[in-house]
Write an enzyme that holds these catalytic residues in place. Structure first.
Site, PDB file in Angstrom:
ATOM      1  N   GLN A 117       4.401  -4.093   7.075  1.00  0.00           N
ATOM      2  CA  GLN A 117       3.668  -3.572   5.837  1.00  0.00           C
ATOM      3  C   GLN A 117       3.243  -1.879   6.318  1.00  0.00           C
ATOM      4  O   GLN A 117       2.727  -1.932   7.311  1.00  0.00           O
ATOM      5  CB  GLN A 117       2.510  -4.077   5.337  1.00  0.00           C
TER       6      GLN A 117
ATOM      7  N   SER B 275      -0.600  -1.140  -0.807  1.00  0.00           N
ATOM      8  CA  SER B 275       0.570  -1.344  -0.003  1.00  0.00           C
ATOM      9  C   SER B 275       1.643  -0.348  -0.631  1.00  0.00           C
ATOM     10  O   SER B 275       1.760  -0.274  -1.739  1.00  0.00           O
ATOM     11  CB  SER B 275       0.695  -2.817  -0.242  1.00  0.00           C
TER      12      SER B 275
ATOM     13  N   ASP C  28      -0.698 -10.556   2.274  1.00  0.00           N
ATOM     14  CA  ASP C  28      -1.059  -9.158   1.891  1.00  0.00           C
ATOM     15  C   ASP C  28      -2.444  -9.102   1.979  1.00  0.00           C
ATOM     16  O   ASP C  28      -3.104  -7.951   1.998  1.00  0.00           O
ATOM     17  CB  ASP C  28      -0.487  -8.837   0.591  1.00  0.00           C
TER      18      ASP C  28
END
Length: 292
Positions: free
Chosen positions: A283, A233, A211
């Protein structure tokens, strides 16, 4: 779990991934103190995967996870991970994990993850993406050099750099605008220290790191860097193709095929240093201009 020397660099990350078992299939995680004092999305994803892995036989390795970030986390409150044992089949084991916090006396969900684990079997088809030809990590600047170059603007990176080493092919605060077909970016990562040999820990650590830079691909065609935008996110998915050690160097390639309506879809590919394709990441994130 693994026993590491207190104060070691790897222990800093492992402390984030270690959970307290509060009740049957209920685990509690903590948030470390940082300069920005916020909950990093990779932290919640990594902790949720660890909670799921605590309920799965050790010989079944995670092959995929899919998750949604539902609310911003409160860094001053503990996070409770509730595991639902959805399936225990002959080849596959599936777990759903809901991360919860208390807000003004109300119990709310901040994150949801579904992870699937596979016993493994003989391959009929086997192929992978080749690793791109990029400079090796030892020849590139690290976080300390970037912080020294940009001063206060980059000071927040120092805390993360103590747990996860990074080597940059481009300055993350001064990237030139990219245009097709050259829209990809690469960064080398490794956990700073040694995590031991448990595959579950390395999968959770890889999830944590995945991430870190992915949403940057969403504004790569604009140039600049994070000080010019704010982002969050919205969801996160990882497919684990082959086992990998998160405490050895691995290359993370990021790209974004589409951005619209304030959202950007970003993809990542991960290779170990020997060229083995170990994971694919996806993502969608929110990207907004700085307020004011």
């Amino acid at each position: 779990m693994i026993d590491l020397p207190e104060g070691s660099q790897a222990a800093a990350l492992l402390a984030i991934l270690q959970l307290e078992e509060r009740d049957t299939d209920v685990f509690v995680g903590q948030t470390p103190s940082t300069e920005r004092q916020r909950i990093f999305g990779g932290q919640v994803a990594g902790q949720a995967l660890m909670a799921a892995e605590h309920t799965v036989p050790a010989d079944r390795l995670v092959h995929s996870l899919h998750s949604y970030f539902l609310r911003p986390g409160d860094p001053f409150e503990e996070i409770r991970y509730e595991v639902d044992r959805i399936r225990d089949g002959r080849s596959f084991t599936t777990r759903r994990v809901i991360a919860r916090q208390t807000r003004k006396g109300e119990d709310v969900a901040i994150f949801a993850l579904t992870a699937d684990f596979h016993a493994g079997e003989e391959s009929v088809a086997e192929h992978s993406l080749p690793m791109p030809d990029v400079p090796p990590p030892d020849s590139l600047p690290g976080t300390a050099e970037i912080v020294a170059r940009h001063g206060e603007k980059a000071a927040w990176m120092a805390a993360m750099g103590r747990a996860v080493e990074q080597r940059y092919l481009e300055d993350p605060f001064a990237t030139p605008p990219k245009s097709p077909p050259n829209t990809k970016a690469w960064t080398w990562f490794r956990v700073a220290g040694t995590l031991g040999d448990e595959p579950a820990v390395h999968a959770a650590a890889l999830t944590f790191v995945s991430d870190l830079t992915l949403l940057s691909a969403g504004f790569a065609r604009l140039g600049g860097g994070w000080p010019d935008f704010v982002g969050a996110s919205l969801d996160h998915a990882v497919w684990f193709h082959r086992p990998a050690r998160a405490d050895d160097w691995f290359l993370y390639e990021t790209d974004s095929p589409s951005a619209s309506a304030g959202r950007a879809l970003c993809f990542g590919q991960i290779w170990s240093a020997d060229g083995t394709h170990v994971a694919t990441v996806a993502q969608e994130g929110l990207i907004r201009p700085l307020p004011g």
